[in-house]
Design a protein around this motif. Structure first.
Motif, PDB file in Angstrom:
ATOM      1  N   THR A 125     -10.411  -4.422  28.001  1.00 38.13           N
ATOM      2  CA  THR A 125     -11.660  -3.818  27.537  1.00 38.13           C
ATOM      3  C   THR A 125     -11.455  -2.771  26.452  1.00 38.13           C
ATOM      4  O   THR A 125     -12.378  -2.514  25.670  1.00 38.13           O
ATOM      5  CB  THR A 125     -12.418  -3.173  28.714  1.00 38.13           C
ATOM      6  N   LEU A 126     -10.279  -2.174  26.379  1.00 33.97           N
ATOM      7  CA  LEU A 126     -10.041  -1.139  25.383  1.00 33.97           C
ATOM      8  C   LEU A 126      -9.045  -1.582  24.311  1.00 33.97           C
ATOM      9  O   LEU A 126      -9.360  -1.579  23.119  1.00 33.97           O
ATOM     10  CB  LEU A 126      -9.530   0.138  26.059  1.00 33.97           C
ATOM     11  N   PHE A 127      -7.850  -1.993  24.728  1.00 34.64           N
ATOM     12  CA  PHE A 127      -6.816  -2.338  23.747  1.00 34.64           C
ATOM     13  C   PHE A 127      -7.145  -3.643  23.021  1.00 34.64           C
ATOM     14  O   PHE A 127      -7.087  -3.713  21.795  1.00 34.64           O
ATOM     15  CB  PHE A 127      -5.457  -2.450  24.441  1.00 34.64           C
ATOM     16  N   MET A 128      -7.496  -4.687  23.787  1.00 32.13           N
ATOM     17  CA  MET A 128      -7.765  -5.974  23.152  1.00 32.13           C
ATOM     18  C   MET A 128      -9.054  -5.943  22.339  1.00 32.13           C
ATOM     19  O   MET A 128      -9.092  -6.390  21.189  1.00 32.13           O
ATOM     20  CB  MET A 128      -7.818  -7.091  24.195  1.00 32.13           C
ATOM     21  N   LEU A 129     -10.129  -5.418  22.937  1.00 31.77           N
ATOM     22  CA  LEU A 129     -11.394  -5.346  22.223  1.00 31.77           C
ATOM     23  C   LEU A 129     -11.294  -4.407  21.027  1.00 31.77           C
ATOM     24  O   LEU A 129     -11.750  -4.728  19.917  1.00 31.77           O
ATOM     25  CB  LEU A 129     -12.507  -4.884  23.167  1.00 31.77           C
ATOM     26  N   GLY A 130     -10.694  -3.238  21.230  1.00 26.91           N
ATOM     27  CA  GLY A 130     -10.535  -2.303  20.121  1.00 26.91           C
ATOM     28  C   GLY A 130      -9.638  -2.848  19.031  1.00 26.91           C
ATOM     29  O   GLY A 130      -9.908  -2.682  17.836  1.00 26.91           O
ATOM     30  N   GLY A 131      -8.549  -3.519  19.429  1.00 32.40           N
ATOM     31  CA  GLY A 131      -7.659  -4.114  18.440  1.00 32.40           C
ATOM     32  C   GLY A 131      -8.356  -5.197  17.632  1.00 32.40           C
ATOM     33  O   GLY A 131      -8.134  -5.321  16.423  1.00 32.40           O
ATOM     34  N   ALA A 132      -9.199  -5.997  18.289  1.00 33.28           N
ATOM     35  CA  ALA A 132      -9.939  -7.042  17.576  1.00 33.28           C
ATOM     36  C   ALA A 132     -10.916  -6.429  16.578  1.00 33.28           C
ATOM     37  O   ALA A 132     -11.040  -6.899  15.435  1.00 33.28           O
ATOM     38  CB  ALA A 132     -10.680  -7.931  18.579  1.00 33.28           C
ATOM     39  N   PHE A 133     -11.624  -5.364  16.989  1.00 29.03           N
ATOM     40  CA  PHE A 133     -12.530  -4.678  16.068  1.00 29.03           C
ATOM     41  C   PHE A 133     -11.769  -4.119  14.864  1.00 29.03           C
ATOM     42  O   PHE A 133     -12.229  -4.216  13.720  1.00 29.03           O
ATOM     43  CB  PHE A 133     -13.260  -3.543  16.777  1.00 29.03           C
ATOM     44  N   LEU A 134     -10.594  -3.539  15.132  1.00 28.70           N
ATOM     45  CA  LEU A 134      -9.808  -2.936  14.051  1.00 28.70           C
ATOM     46  C   LEU A 134      -9.245  -3.999  13.109  1.00 28.70           C
ATOM     47  O   LEU A 134      -9.394  -3.899  11.880  1.00 28.70           O
ATOM     48  CB  LEU A 134      -8.673  -2.094  14.650  1.00 28.70           C
ATOM     49  N   VAL A 135      -8.612  -5.016  13.669  1.00 24.35           N
ATOM     50  CA  VAL A 135      -7.990  -6.056  12.847  1.00 24.35           C
ATOM     51  C   VAL A 135      -9.044  -6.817  12.044  1.00 24.35           C
ATOM     52  O   VAL A 135      -8.867  -7.081  10.847  1.00 24.35           O
ATOM     53  CB  VAL A 135      -7.187  -7.022  13.746  1.00 24.35           C
ATOM     54  N   GLY A 136     -10.146  -7.167  12.698  1.00 24.80           N
ATOM     55  CA  GLY A 136     -11.202  -7.865  11.984  1.00 24.80           C
ATOM     56  C   GLY A 136     -11.905  -6.983  10.972  1.00 24.80           C
ATOM     57  O   GLY A 136     -12.269  -7.427   9.873  1.00 24.80           O
ATOM     58  N   GLY A 137     -12.088  -5.707  11.314  1.00 27.61           N
ATOM     59  CA  GLY A 137     -12.786  -4.797  10.420  1.00 27.61           C
ATOM     60  C   GLY A 137     -12.010  -4.448   9.175  1.00 27.61           C
ATOM     61  O   GLY A 137     -12.599  -4.099   8.142  1.00 27.61           O
ATOM     62  N   LEU A 138     -10.669  -4.515   9.240  1.00 26.40           N
ATOM     63  CA  LEU A 138      -9.868  -4.251   8.054  1.00 26.40           C
ATOM     64  C   LEU A 138     -10.000  -5.352   7.012  1.00 26.40           C
ATOM     65  O   LEU A 138      -9.743  -5.121   5.822  1.00 26.40           O
ATOM     66  CB  LEU A 138      -8.394  -4.080   8.454  1.00 26.40           C
ATOM     67  N   LYS A 139     -10.404  -6.547   7.438  1.00 22.90           N
ATOM     68  CA  LYS A 139     -10.593  -7.665   6.506  1.00 22.90           C
ATOM     69  C   LYS A 139     -12.061  -7.866   6.146  1.00 22.90           C
ATOM     70  O   LYS A 139     -12.380  -8.218   5.018  1.00 22.90           O
ATOM     71  CB  LYS A 139     -10.017  -8.946   7.111  1.00 22.90           C
TER      72      LYS A 139
END
Length: 381
Positions: A125-139
């Motif tokens: 809920t935090l690492f995976m979801l947050g990582g997806a938001f970060l990785v996707g948001g950088l592109k």
């Protein structure tokens, strides 16, 4: 068997297979770590007492297996859609956590089991979801996803967290001798209830109200998924190897953790959760980069809800047959607080149906706070 072989060769000729494999290794350099799979299996057979090396090598071996598992699952998800694809990713990704928990359960390491359950929920809920938001948001500047699906999964997760909170509260209120038996009986009843709720939730999202869970992402077609037969074969083979390496991981993690100065709570909450969720994380991050945030959110929240509503209750039921004594849903207060905070954070972050990279930073910051707290001040057994 020969007919199947012929069909497979017709669908994908051998030169094409070789080119596809080389292209995959160029695209994902981490697949080079696949050499550690036979190494760790051979080392476990020849030097079973080298627990620290077995622990480190098994972690390295799970990483490429997770990458292959995610790519194979993408091939199947491309044919089934993001909702079923997210469910498939969650199911296969949680296999590692289930194998690790079953082995620890049989050994009576209940703190490790509960720490891995709580850690998997918080990590997803935090690492995976947050990582997806970060990785996707950088592109991508802004990404859309189906907030109905996100709210549904977050609601299931909140329900399961409440079911875990109740036995823990009772244990704090009443320390009398009969309380332990009452907590076990309550956990057994809650486990049956949670499994029923999870089954009805799948019926709701995949059958009766499936139109509410339609994808809201814009899909980039940069990468072609594997052919479906190849994806299915790779899923089966890699899942077997994941199970084998996970068994080695379980057999070495306890001694290795002591030698490396880590407690069972930290190992279960952080290490086991990260290693066990590697397959799902790889898929969630790559899907976010491809602007398929629905799939990422479905994997992250769906996997967390599945662990809370299905994996944890199943472990309680199985403990009556394989464990030294029945396991309850009673967690230490710190774990319950972290699960509640993670659930509320995921609900707030996914409420709007849009995501940017800074939302991922905030989720990862909360996860880092939990990890640092557990590392410096781990809960007692």
């Amino acid at each position: 068997m020969s007919n199947l072989k012929d069909r497979g060769s017709e669908a994908l000729p051998r030169p094409a297979v070789g080119k596809a494999v080389l292209a995959e290794f160029r695209r994902t350099p981490l697949l080079a770590l696949i050499v550690f799979v036979p190494v760790v299996i051979l080392l476990e057979q020849t030097v079973p007492e080298a627990h620290t090396w077995l622990f480190l090598l098994s972690v390295a071996a799970i990483i490429p297996l997770a990458a292959l598992l995610s790519r194979a699952t993408e091939a199947v998800a491309a044919k089934t859609g993001d909702t079923v694809g997210g469910l498939l990713n969650a199911t296969l990704g949680n296999l590692t956590e289930l194998v690790i928990s079953l082995a620890a359960l049989q050994a009576g390491q209940y703190l490790l089991v509960k720490a891995s359950i709580a850690g998997a929920i918080v990590t997803n809920t935090l690492f995976m979801l947050g990582g997806a938001f970060l990785v996707g948001g950088l592109k991508h500047h802004l990404q859309d996803f189906n907030r109905v699906n996100a709210r549904f999964q977050a609601s299931l997760l909140f329900l399961a967290t409440i079911a875990i909170l109740v036995p823990s509260l009772i244990s704090e209120v009443d320390r009398a001798a009969p309380a332990a038996g009452f907590s076990q009986h309550l956990s057994l009843g809650l486990s049956v209830l949670l499994i029923a709720v999870y089954g009805l939730g799948m019926l709701f999202s995949l059958k009766t109200h499936r139109e509410l869970f339609a994808s809201g992402s814009h899909v980039d077609e940069d990468e072609k998924p594997w052919p479906l037969p190849v994806g299915i074969v790779v899923l089966i083979v890699v899942t077997l190897f994941v199970a084998m390496v996970s068994e080695i991981f379980v057999g070495s993690v306890q001694v290795a953790a002591q030698r490396l100065g880590m407690t069972p709570a930290f190992v279960g909450f952080i290490v086991v959760a990260l290693v066990g969720g590697a397959a799902e994380m790889t898929t969630a991050f790559s899907a976010a980069r491809a602007n398929r945030l629905d799939l990422s959110v479905g994997i992250a929240l769906g996997s967390a809800a599945q662990i809370a509503l299905f994996i944890a209750p199943v472990l309680v039921l199985v403990s009556y047959f394989v464990g030294p004594e029945p396991m309850s849903l009673q967690f230490w207060p710190g774990a319950v607080a972290m699960m509640l905070i993670a659930t509320m954070a995921a609900t707030l972050l996914s409420n709007g149906g849009r995501a940017a990279w800074y939302a991922g930073v905030m989720a990862l910051a909360v996860y880092a706070i939990f990890g640092l707290t557990l590392f410096l001040l781990p809960p007692s057994a």
